[in-house]
Each structure stands twice: as structure tokens, then as C-alpha cells.
Design a protein around this motif. Structure first.
Motif, PDB file in Angstrom:
ATOM      1  N   LYS A  79      -0.027  -4.122  -4.930  1.00  0.00           N
ATOM      2  CA  LYS A  79      -0.101  -3.037  -4.353  1.00  0.00           C
ATOM      3  C   LYS A  79       1.251  -2.729  -3.410  1.00  0.00           C
ATOM      4  CE  LYS A  79      -4.100  -2.390  -5.708  1.00  0.00           C
ATOM      5  NZ  LYS A  79      -4.296  -1.223  -6.659  1.00  0.00           N
ATOM      6  N   ALA A  80       1.580  -1.387  -3.271  1.00  0.00           N
ATOM      7  CA  ALA A  80       2.630  -1.261  -2.297  1.00  0.00           C
ATOM      8  C   ALA A  80       2.367  -1.524  -0.730  1.00  0.00           C
ATOM      9  CB  ALA A  80       3.125   0.324  -2.364  1.00  0.00           C
ATOM     10  N   GLY A  81       3.370  -1.830  -0.196  1.00  0.00           N
ATOM     11  CA  GLY A  81       3.190  -1.905   1.500  1.00  0.00           C
ATOM     12  C   GLY A  81       3.266  -0.729   1.836  1.00  0.00           C
ATOM     13  N   THR A  82       2.888  -0.603   3.321  1.00  0.00           N
ATOM     14  CA  THR A  82       2.964   0.669   4.192  1.00  0.00           C
ATOM     15  C   THR A  82       4.076   0.608   5.092  1.00  0.00           C
ATOM     16  OG1 THR A  82       1.538  -0.201   5.824  1.00  0.00           O
ATOM     17  CG2 THR A  82       0.519   0.808   3.967  1.00  0.00           C
ATOM     18  N   ALA A  83       4.438   1.977   5.583  1.00  0.00           N
ATOM     19  CA  ALA A  83       5.648   2.007   6.346  1.00  0.00           C
ATOM     20  C   ALA A  83       5.186   1.612   7.747  1.00  0.00           C
ATOM     21  CB  ALA A  83       6.040   3.500   6.359  1.00  0.00           C
TER      22      ALA A  83
END
Length: 197
Positions: A67-71
Motif C-alpha cells: 500500500k502507498a504511504g500518506t503525505a
């Protein structure tokens, strides 16, 4: 603080999770964007901070892609995008970096040796690629922290990334507990005064 008119900010977003190779050789997660910026501020000024979360590594039951990380967001001063997750896909180039200061995750390789190392980030080094049952799996990209190493025939699990860094990929054996590495959470550091650079 009172008397402070200038801050140096070091920040990164959340790193991408490594993939778990359920169907194909897996790639590593990308490192989040990482910046060092000096900016003018006013004493007593309040700055809202949101710390990015690292993305989960691919799961044995569920989605095998990372999964992608968040900002991470520091007021209107800095926004650091998270890294992208690795893929359960042969010859995948690796999870994309969130931006400048983040390293791309290492690529996966089908029957062609060790997977790619993750790229270095602004401060952290990329994780090492691995080789499991002839297939190469990618290491995590660096950011503020170091990328996670990929699993191998010797050490099955992928390693978690450090601050903002991508997780290492892994390929399960008969053990359903095999894990791909999670991306590291983001971080924000404020410095001021002498030696703040």
C-alpha cells in the motif's frame, strides 16, 4: 518559541509497503518525499502538522501488493507525498518515490538473480534486494530513514522501512506467516538557533 524568526524543517511522508510475491516476484516499496527547508516564522506562530503513515506490506490473505504511504503536511510550508507500494508483478520497476528526497523501490526479477536494491533517499540508504527460490525481490527505497531489505531464502520476511522509507518485498514459503515489510511512518523535525542547519 519567543525570539525565533527562522526554522529549519526536515520532513518526510510515509513510505510505501513492499509487495508479497504470491503470484509473481515482488518489488519493494518506494520512499516518501523528503525535504530540508529553512523558512521565516513569527514568534508564537502556530503551525499545523500532519504526519504521514507508512503503507502496509502485501498480505498473505488479501491484497499482495504493498500500500502507498500518506503525505506529511507542515502548514502551508511543506507537503511531502508518500511513497507508492511495491507490486506482486514480475519485472516490476519498484514502487515510485513520493518525490524528491525519496528513493524508488527495488525492482522484481523473474528467474534472473537477486532483486534490485532500493534507491537512496535524502538521508536514508535503499534496502538490499533479495533472492528467494530463483526469483529476485526488491528492497525498499530510502527517505529520511533506510529502506527495508527484501526477504531471501535465508531470511524470508521483508524488513520494515525506517522513517519515510519503503518496505522490503518478500515471497512466502509454506509458512502463511511470511510478511512483506511495511513502509515507515513520516517524521517532522524543527530546528532553530545555532547549528540548526
Amino acid at each position: 518559541p519567543e525570539g525565533v524568526a527562522e526554522l529549519t524543517i526536515i520532513a518526510c511522508g510515509g513510505g510505501g509497503g513492499g509487495a508479497l510475491g504470491m503470484n509473481q516476484p515482488p518489488s519493494g516499496g518506494g520512499g516518501a518525499a523528503c525535504v530540508k527547508k529553512t523558512t521565516s516564522v513569527s514568534p508564537g506562530q502556530q503551525i499545523k502538522v500532519t504526519i504521514g503513515k507508512g503503507g502496509l506490506g502485501g498480505q498473505y490473505t488479501g491484497d499482495s501488493n504493498g500500500k502507498a504511504g500518506t503525505a506529511t503536511v507542515v502548514g502551508s510550508i511543506v507537503t511531502c507525498a508518500g511513497g507508492q507500494g511495491g507490486k506482486d508483478l514480475k519485472n516490476d520497476p519498484g514502487g515510485a518515490a513520493g518525490g524528491a528526497g525519496g528513493g524508488k523501490g527495488g525492482e522484481s526479477k523473474l528467474d534472473s538473480g537477486k532483486g534490485g536494491d532500493g534507491e537512496n533517499g535524502l538521508y536514508g540508504i535503499g534496502g538490499k534486494g533479495g533472492l528467494a527460490r530463483r526469483n529476485g525481490q526488491g528492497g525498499g527505497g530510502g527517505s529520511y530513514g533506510n529502506g527495508g531489505d527484501a526477504g531471501s531464502d535465508v531470511d524470508i520476511n521483508g524488513k520494515n522501512g525506517g522513517y519515510g522509507a519503503g518496505g522490503g518485498a518478500a515471497t512466502p514459503d509454506s509458512n502463511s506467516g511470511t510478511k512483506a515489510g511495511n513502509g515507515g511512518d513520516g517524521i517532522v523535525i524543527f530546528r532553530w538557533g545555532a547549528g540548526s542547519d
